[in-house]
Design an enzyme around this catalytic site. Sequence first.
Site, PDB file in Angstrom:
ATOM      1  N   ASP A 110      -7.919  -5.521   0.056  1.00 13.92           N
ATOM      2  CA  ASP A 110      -8.434  -6.229  -1.114  1.00 13.92           C
ATOM      3  C   ASP A 110      -8.119  -7.710  -1.095  1.00 13.92           C
ATOM      4  OD1 ASP A 110      -9.646  -4.093  -2.284  1.00 13.92           O
ATOM      5  OD2 ASP A 110      -7.790  -3.376  -3.159  1.00 13.92           O
TER       6      ASP A 110
ATOM      7  N   HIS B  77       0.850  -1.194   0.000  1.00 13.48           N
ATOM      8  CA  HIS B  77       0.000   0.000   0.000  1.00 13.48           C
ATOM      9  C   HIS B  77       0.878   1.234   0.000  1.00 13.48           C
ATOM     10  CE1 HIS B  77      -3.131   2.825   1.124  1.00 13.48           C
ATOM     11  NE2 HIS B  77      -3.943   1.932   0.597  1.00 13.48           N
TER      12      HIS B  77
HETATM   13  N1  CMC Z   1       4.281  -7.266  -5.036  1.00 14.10           N
HETATM   14  C1  CMC Z   1       5.624  -7.266  -5.161  1.00 14.10           C
HETATM   15  N2  CMC Z   1       6.397  -6.190  -4.966  1.00 14.10           N
HETATM   16  C2  CMC Z   1       5.784  -5.042  -4.649  1.00 14.10           C
HETATM   17  C3  CMC Z   1       4.389  -4.960  -4.493  1.00 14.10           C
HETATM   18  C4  CMC Z   1       3.651  -6.126  -4.694  1.00 14.10           C
HETATM   19  N3  CMC Z   1       2.301  -6.113  -4.556  1.00 14.10           N
HETATM   20  N4  CMC Z   1       4.051  -3.698  -4.159  1.00 14.10           N
HETATM   21  C5  CMC Z   1       5.189  -3.003  -4.105  1.00 14.10           C
HETATM   22  N5  CMC Z   1       6.241  -3.819  -4.394  1.00 14.10           N
HETATM   23  C6  CMC Z   1       7.665  -3.455  -4.385  1.00 14.10           C
HETATM   24  C7  CMC Z   1       8.025  -2.696  -5.658  1.00 14.10           C
HETATM   25  O1  CMC Z   1       8.489  -3.552  -6.665  1.00 14.10           O
HETATM   26  C8  CMC Z   1       9.082  -1.748  -5.147  1.00 14.10           C
HETATM   27  O2  CMC Z   1      10.297  -2.455  -5.076  1.00 14.10           O
HETATM   28  P1  CMC Z   1      11.705  -1.670  -5.363  1.00 14.10           P
HETATM   29  O3  CMC Z   1      11.825  -0.652  -4.268  1.00 14.10           O
HETATM   30  O4  CMC Z   1      12.711  -2.766  -5.293  1.00 14.10           O
HETATM   31  O5  CMC Z   1      11.558  -1.057  -6.716  1.00 14.10           O
HETATM   32  C9  CMC Z   1       8.653  -1.424  -3.716  1.00 14.10           C
HETATM   33  O6  CMC Z   1       7.855  -2.546  -3.300  1.00 14.10           O
HETATM   34  C10 CMC Z   1       7.831  -0.143  -3.593  1.00 14.10           C
HETATM   35  O7  CMC Z   1       6.817  -0.173  -4.600  1.00 14.10           O
HETATM   36  P2  CMC Z   1       6.098   1.132  -5.179  1.00 14.10           P
HETATM   37  O8  CMC Z   1       5.447   0.769  -6.469  1.00 14.10           O
HETATM   38  O9  CMC Z   1       7.062   2.273  -5.173  1.00 14.10           O
HETATM   39  O10 CMC Z   1       5.039   1.390  -4.048  1.00 14.10           O
HETATM   40  P3  CMC Z   1       3.772   2.307  -4.196  1.00 14.10           P
HETATM   41  O11 CMC Z   1       3.549   2.893  -2.862  1.00 14.10           O
HETATM   42  O12 CMC Z   1       3.880   3.252  -5.337  1.00 14.10           O
HETATM   43  O13 CMC Z   1       2.641   1.231  -4.591  1.00 14.10           O
HETATM   44  C11 CMC Z   1       0.719  -0.113  -4.619  1.00 14.10           C
HETATM   45  C12 CMC Z   1       1.544   0.920  -3.830  1.00 14.10           C
HETATM   46  C13 CMC Z   1      -0.555  -0.430  -3.833  1.00 14.10           C
HETATM   47  C14 CMC Z   1       0.326   0.470  -5.989  1.00 14.10           C
HETATM   48  C15 CMC Z   1       1.588  -1.411  -4.814  1.00 14.10           C
HETATM   49  O14 CMC Z   1       1.955  -1.948  -3.559  1.00 14.10           O
HETATM   50  C16 CMC Z   1       0.860  -2.458  -5.654  1.00 14.10           C
HETATM   51  O15 CMC Z   1       0.922  -2.388  -6.886  1.00 14.10           O
HETATM   52  N6  CMC Z   1       0.169  -3.449  -4.983  1.00 14.10           N
HETATM   53  C17 CMC Z   1      -0.621  -4.426  -5.693  1.00 14.10           C
HETATM   54  C18 CMC Z   1      -1.973  -3.807  -6.056  1.00 14.10           C
HETATM   55  C19 CMC Z   1      -2.888  -3.695  -4.874  1.00 14.10           C
HETATM   56  O16 CMC Z   1      -3.074  -4.646  -4.109  1.00 14.10           O
HETATM   57  N7  CMC Z   1      -3.543  -2.516  -4.749  1.00 14.10           N
HETATM   58  C20 CMC Z   1      -4.565  -2.278  -3.728  1.00 14.10           C
HETATM   59  C21 CMC Z   1      -4.179  -1.244  -2.746  1.00 14.10           C
HETATM   60  S1  CMC Z   1      -5.328  -1.221  -1.353  1.00 14.10           S
HETATM   61  C22 CMC Z   1      -6.827  -0.690  -2.037  1.00 14.10           C
HETATM   62  C23 CMC Z   1      -6.818   0.733  -2.420  1.00 14.10           C
HETATM   63  O17 CMC Z   1      -6.587   1.576  -1.549  1.00 14.10           O
HETATM   64  O18 CMC Z   1      -7.052   1.024  -3.612  1.00 14.10           O
END
Ligand code: CMC
Length: 431
Positions: free
Chosen positions: A366, A308
Site C-alpha cells: 500500500d 504486515h
Molecule cells: N508503525 C509503527 N509500529 C508498528 C506498525 C506501524 N505501521 N505496525 C506494527 N507496529 C509495531 C506495533 O506497535 C507492535 O509493537 P510492540 O510489539 O512494541 O507492541 C509491533 O510492531 C507488532 O504490531 P502488531 O499490531 O502486533 O502487528 P500485526 O501483525 O497485528 O499488524 C498490521 C499488522 C498491518 C495491522 C500493522 O503492521 C499496521 O497497522 N500497519 C499499518 C497499516 C497498514 O499499512 N496496513 C496494510 C497492510 S498490507 C495490505 C493488506 O494486506 O491489507
Amino acid sequence: MPESNRTATLTFDNKSIEMPIYSPSVGPDVIDIRKLYAQGDVFTFDPGFTSTAACESSITYIDGDKGELLYRGYPIEQLAEKSTYLESCFLLLYGELPTTTQLRDFVHRVTRHTMVHEQMHYFFRGFRRDAHPMATLVGVVGAMSAFYHDSLDINDPWQREVAAIRLIAKLPTLAAMAYKYSLGQPFVYPRNDLDYASNFLHMCFSVPAEPYQVNPVLAKAMDRIFLLHADHEQNASTSTVRLAGSSGANPFACIAAGIACLWGPAHGGANQACLEMLREIGTVDRIPEYIARAKDKNDSFRLMGFGHRVYKNFDPRAKVMKESADEVLDLLGIHNNETLKVAKELERIALEDPYFIEKKLYPNVDFYSGIILEAMGFPTSMFTPIFALSRTVGWISQWKEMLGEKDQKIGRPRQLYVGPTKRDYTDIAGR
Ligand code: CMC
C-alpha cells in the site's frame, strides 16, 4: 485433506488427547483440533487467528519469512512480469494457467459482462454525491443480488460460475461509476474493444465531451496493481467472505461483506490512509516527529503503509510495485513532488531505523500503490475501491473453493466468556 501419520498429544487435568498432524504441500504443519471440545471439553483461544488455519486451500501461499507470495504455486514476481491480470484471474479461479483458447474464451466471457443493469444507474442516485466510493460500492455490490436473480443459487455450479464472471466483469464498472457519481460527471459505459485495465481507466477518466486516449504505460501499471492485489490467502476480508459464504449467503452479498471488511485502515484502507499521512507530514523535515510518534508506546499513531501480519522480511508485492511507481513517475515527469519526496525519505529512514528493523516493519504494497494511483490522477478515496475490484477474483475463488468442500460447515467460532454469570432480572425501581 492430506494423510496424517503423526499425532500430537495434549495432556491436561489427567486427560490425554491425541490429535492428527497434517503436513501441507509447503508451510508449517497443522494440528487438527476438531475433536478437542468433544474429547477434552475445552476450546482453543486465538483472537486474531494468529496460530489458526481456518480452512484447507490450494489457491495462494505466503511465506512471510522468505517474503514469498505464490498464486497456485507461481511466484508473484514472475506473474507480474509475464502474465496479465485476467490470465492470473483464470489461474486463481481454475487452478492452472490457461491455454490460448481458454484465455481467449475467458477474456471474451468477462468482457461481455462488463455492462451493469441499466436500473442500477438509478440506484446510484440514492446516494449523496459526497459519499465515500467504498460506501457506495458496498451498497451497489450487495444490491447486485437484487438484479441478477439467475446467478444466486449457490448449489448450481453453473450459476456460481456466472456469478464469478459477473463480479470480475462488473466491479470495475461499478467502481468507476462510484467515482463518476462523486464528481457529478456522467457515467461512462464500458468499451469492449479495450483490455480490462484500459477499460477501467477509460470509464474513470474519459468524458463524453472529448476523446480520451488511454496511455499504455499507465494501463500496464494499472493491470499490475490489479494483479498484485488479486489474492492474499486467508486475510481479514477473504476470511469474511468465507464466513459469510459458509451460511449459504449469495455470492453478491458475500463479496459486499468482503468489501466492507477491506475498507478498514489496517487492511485495504491503508493505501488511502498512507497517502493522507504523507500529505499530513507534508515536508521532509517533519519526518523525525512522525517516526518518534510511531515509536511512542503512548501514541496510537502508526506509520501507514508499513508492517504486515504475515510478511516479516519484505512484502514481495511492494518490490514490484516500487518498480511500477518509478516507471509511472518517470513517464509523467513527476520528480519534485513534495509528497513523493516525503515518501522516499520516510522509506529510507524507516529501513535504516533500528526500531523498524527489529520489529520487521517494511514498506508494504500500500505504500507504493498509493503513490502510483495518485500520480495517475485518482483521488485517495478511490484507492480502496481499486483494491476491492482487484481482490474480487481472490474472494470469489476462495468462496468457490469453500463451497466445493465435501463437509463444508457454517463458520461458528467459540469464545472465552468473561461476562457475568447467571443472575436474576431486577425491576427498574430496584436498580
Ligand atoms: N508503525 C509503527 N509500529 C508498528 C506498525 C506501524 N505501521 N505496525 C506494527 N507496529 C509495531 C506495533 O506497535 C507492535 O509493537 P510492540 O510489539 O512494541 O507492541 C509491533 O510492531 C507488532 O504490531 P502488531 O499490531 O502486533 O502487528 P500485526 O501483525 O497485528 O499488524 C498490521 C499488522 C498491518 C495491522 C500493522 O503492521 C499496521 O497497522 N500497519 C499499518 C497499516 C497498514 O499499512 N496496513 C496494510 C497492510 S498490507 C495490505 C493488506 O494486506 O491489507
